[in-house]
Motif scaffolding. Structure first.
Motif, PDB file in Angstrom:
ATOM      1  N   LYS A  10      43.649  54.402  34.918  1.00  0.00           N
ATOM      2  CA  LYS A  10      44.350  52.936  34.578  1.00  0.00           C
ATOM      3  C   LYS A  10      45.654  53.126  35.224  1.00  0.00           C
ATOM      4  O   LYS A  10      46.162  53.909  35.270  1.00  0.00           O
ATOM      5  CB  LYS A  10      45.167  53.341  33.228  1.00  0.00           C
ATOM      6  N   GLN A  12      49.018  50.883  36.640  1.00  0.00           N
ATOM      7  CA  GLN A  12      50.441  49.524  36.184  1.00  0.00           C
ATOM      8  C   GLN A  12      50.687  49.515  37.692  1.00  0.00           C
ATOM      9  O   GLN A  12      51.269  50.446  38.601  1.00  0.00           O
ATOM     10  CB  GLN A  12      51.439  50.680  35.565  1.00  0.00           C
ATOM     11  N   GLU A  35      47.563  40.843  32.824  1.00  0.00           N
ATOM     12  CA  GLU A  35      48.702  41.107  32.802  1.00  0.00           C
ATOM     13  C   GLU A  35      49.923  41.052  31.685  1.00  0.00           C
ATOM     14  O   GLU A  35      49.373  40.996  30.046  1.00  0.00           O
ATOM     15  CB  GLU A  35      48.583  38.992  33.019  1.00  0.00           C
ATOM     16  N   GLU A  36      50.753  42.101  32.003  1.00  0.00           N
ATOM     17  CA  GLU A  36      51.630  42.232  30.812  1.00  0.00           C
ATOM     18  C   GLU A  36      52.520  41.927  31.309  1.00  0.00           C
ATOM     19  O   GLU A  36      53.277  41.424  32.645  1.00  0.00           O
ATOM     20  CB  GLU A  36      51.683  43.751  30.790  1.00  0.00           C
ATOM     21  N   PHE A  39      54.136  43.107  34.631  1.00  0.00           N
ATOM     22  CA  PHE A  39      53.185  43.743  35.584  1.00  0.00           C
ATOM     23  C   PHE A  39      52.203  43.690  35.206  1.00  0.00           C
ATOM     24  O   PHE A  39      51.901  42.677  34.231  1.00  0.00           O
ATOM     25  CB  PHE A  39      53.970  45.333  35.394  1.00  0.00           C
ATOM     26  N   GLN A  41      47.808  45.011  34.602  1.00  0.00           N
ATOM     27  CA  GLN A  41      47.340  46.899  34.502  1.00  0.00           C
ATOM     28  C   GLN A  41      46.159  46.786  34.612  1.00  0.00           C
ATOM     29  O   GLN A  41      45.451  45.212  34.664  1.00  0.00           O
ATOM     30  CB  GLN A  41      47.453  47.524  32.943  1.00  0.00           C
ATOM     31  N   THR A  43      42.071  48.481  34.649  1.00  0.00           N
ATOM     32  CA  THR A  43      40.890  49.961  34.022  1.00  0.00           C
ATOM     33  C   THR A  43      39.955  50.465  34.745  1.00  0.00           C
ATOM     34  O   THR A  43      39.533  48.442  34.663  1.00  0.00           O
ATOM     35  CB  THR A  43      41.304  50.403  33.050  1.00  0.00           C
ATOM     36  N   GLU A  64      52.136  52.490  39.915  1.00  0.00           N
ATOM     37  CA  GLU A  64      51.753  54.061  39.351  1.00  0.00           C
ATOM     38  C   GLU A  64      50.400  54.033  38.645  1.00  0.00           C
ATOM     39  O   GLU A  64      49.688  53.106  37.677  1.00  0.00           O
ATOM     40  CB  GLU A  64      52.768  53.799  38.121  1.00  0.00           C
ATOM     41  N   ILE A  66      48.914  55.815  35.976  1.00  0.00           N
ATOM     42  CA  ILE A  66      49.250  55.433  34.252  1.00  0.00           C
ATOM     43  C   ILE A  66      48.232  56.846  33.819  1.00  0.00           C
ATOM     44  O   ILE A  66      48.377  57.906  33.091  1.00  0.00           O
ATOM     45  CB  ILE A  66      49.140  54.545  33.272  1.00  0.00           C
TER      46      ILE A  66
END
Length: 87
Positions: A10, A12, A35-36, A39, A41, A43, A64, A66
């Motif tokens: 995962k 980000q 979409e968050e 940012f 993410q 997987t 990054e 996660i």
């Protein structure tokens, strides 16, 4: 070295690098990008942890890892080795 171990990854990342991340992950069979607020993410599963870290290294602070923690440690070791050159 590539192992037979599968890593459930995962990451980000910054919205600005979405097209580059999509290109990077386009060859993977199962990859989900969500979409968050502020940012994205992603997987996915990989076998070659070191190669993934090398590719993500290019994006610097815009990406990054996660999880898993083992992969975060691999990236941290690579970053520390690179930093040794500048001290």
């Amino acid at each position: 070295p590539v192992t037979s171990k599968v890593f459930n990854v995962k990451i980000q990342f910054n919205k600005a690098i979405l097209p580059k991340i999509q290109d990077l992950l386009s060859s993977l069979d199962e990859c989900a990008i969500t979409e968050e607020p502020g940012f994205f993410q992603a997987t996915f599963q990989i076998y070659d942890d070191v190669e993934l870290c090398k590719q993500l290294f290019y994006f610097g602070k815009d990406v990054e890892i996660i999880g898993p923690e083992e992969l975060r440690k691999t990236m941290k070791k690579m970053l520390e080795k690179a930093m040794e050159l500048y001290y």
